[in-house]
Design a protein around this motif. Structure first.
Motif, PDB file in Angstrom:
ATOM      1  N   PRO A 133       6.685  -0.349  10.463  1.00 18.81           N
ATOM      2  CA  PRO A 133       6.348  -0.645  10.083  1.00 18.81           C
ATOM      3  C   PRO A 133       5.709  -2.291  10.072  1.00 18.81           C
ATOM      4  O   PRO A 133       4.925  -2.670   9.650  1.00 18.81           O
ATOM      5  CB  PRO A 133       6.742  -0.408   8.421  1.00 18.81           C
ATOM      6  N   ALA A 134       7.614  -3.169  10.042  1.00 17.00           N
ATOM      7  CA  ALA A 134       6.832  -4.534  11.009  1.00 17.00           C
ATOM      8  C   ALA A 134       5.629  -4.260  11.579  1.00 17.00           C
ATOM      9  O   ALA A 134       5.327  -5.672  11.915  1.00 17.00           O
ATOM     10  CB  ALA A 134       8.072  -4.858  10.622  1.00 17.00           C
ATOM     11  N   THR A 136       3.185  -2.836  13.245  1.00 15.41           N
ATOM     12  CA  THR A 136       2.087  -1.940  12.601  1.00 15.41           C
ATOM     13  C   THR A 136       1.591  -3.633  11.263  1.00 15.41           C
ATOM     14  O   THR A 136       0.391  -3.636  12.105  1.00 15.41           O
ATOM     15  CB  THR A 136       2.176  -0.885  11.459  1.00 15.41           C
ATOM     16  N   GLU A 137       2.341  -3.774  11.032  1.00 17.11           N
ATOM     17  CA  GLU A 137       1.856  -4.454   9.885  1.00 17.11           C
ATOM     18  C   GLU A 137       1.321  -5.786  10.579  1.00 17.11           C
ATOM     19  O   GLU A 137       0.244  -6.773  10.607  1.00 17.11           O
ATOM     20  CB  GLU A 137       2.937  -5.323   9.121  1.00 17.11           C
ATOM     21  N   ARG A 152       8.732 -10.548  10.628  1.00 19.28           N
ATOM     22  CA  ARG A 152       8.010  -9.715   9.320  1.00 19.28           C
ATOM     23  C   ARG A 152       9.451  -8.402   9.034  1.00 19.28           C
ATOM     24  O   ARG A 152       8.875  -8.351   7.769  1.00 19.28           O
ATOM     25  CB  ARG A 152       7.110  -8.515   9.543  1.00 19.28           C
ATOM     26  N   HIS A 153      10.613  -7.834  10.125  1.00 19.07           N
ATOM     27  CA  HIS A 153      11.405  -6.928   9.410  1.00 19.07           C
ATOM     28  C   HIS A 153      12.523  -7.539   8.663  1.00 19.07           C
ATOM     29  O   HIS A 153      12.611  -6.833   7.710  1.00 19.07           O
ATOM     30  CB  HIS A 153      11.473  -6.359  11.257  1.00 19.07           C
ATOM     31  N   ARG A 156      10.615  -7.761   5.207  1.00 15.65           N
ATOM     32  CA  ARG A 156      11.001  -6.746   5.015  1.00 15.65           C
ATOM     33  C   ARG A 156      12.501  -6.189   4.411  1.00 15.65           C
ATOM     34  O   ARG A 156      11.921  -5.420   3.191  1.00 15.65           O
ATOM     35  CB  ARG A 156      10.158  -5.437   5.750  1.00 15.65           C
TER      36      ARG A 156
END
Length: 195
Positions: A133-134, A136-137, A152-153, A156
């Motif tokens: 998800p990180a 992808t964001e 980002r990870h 998150r």
């Protein structure tokens, strides 16, 4: 037990000693004996398994000062969450730090998989699924996807911890801090991540 602010200041002070080449704590057996009584850590750190990122060393901490949890890409799962809940709830720790690091192999592997590479099998796929998800964001085709997805990870993971049923109220009241940070493999410096 000190405040979250005091705990964070101690960690960052230890990192400055480490970076300057003037650590005061080492892995001395006499320090281990001195810490052999009841545990009274002031922080819990969730970091990556990368061998270049030894958490007690980079924060210049002695035996008994911090609890350390390491997983590939500092992935948060039930065992890790339960461990953090124990340290906060039973030992009274006031600071949780999620520490990412540059050039993280777990995040790089996730980028490769999302770009069409072969997905790993077994439990390794769980790490990729948790980091995806990180990536992808940020956008898998972004030229800076690796450093941005690493940050980002970490953020998150911080958000997931802050939202935990046992942590939300203490965080809101200022009795517990959950922070993200990034370790620079070249300089040894830890930088706090802002959301």
């Amino acid at each position: 037990m000190g405040s979250p602010r005091t705990a964070l200041a101690e960690l960052l002070s230890g990192n400055r000693r480490f970076v300057s080449g003037q650590p005061v704590h080492g892995h001395d057996v006499t320090a281990a004996a001195a810490a052999s009584g009841d545990q009274q850590p002031y922080a819990v750190l969730l970091g990556c398994i990368d061998s270049r990122v030894p958490l007690e060393a980079i924060f210049d901490q002695t035996f008994g000062a911090i609890c350390v949890i390491r997983t590939g890409g500092h992935v948060l799962d039930r065992a890790v969450l339960g461990s953090i809940e124990y340290v906060v709830g039973e030992l009274g720790v006031t600071l949780v730090m999620v520490l990412g690091h540059e050039r993280c192999g777990a995040v790089a592997s996730t980028v490769d998989v999302l770009r069409g590479g072969r997905s790993p099998g077994g439990a390794l796929a769980h790490l990729v699924d948790q980091i995806a998800p990180a990536v992808t964001e940020v956008g898998v085709d972004d030229p800076r996807v690796l450093p941005m997805a690493i940050r980002r990870h970490a953020l998150r993971t911080v958000a997931a911890l802050r939202a935990d049923d046992l942590f939300a109220a203490p965080v809101a009241a200022g009795r517990l801090a959950v922070v993200g940070a990034l370790y620079d493999l070249t300089t040894g410096e830890v930088t706090l991540l802002e959301e």
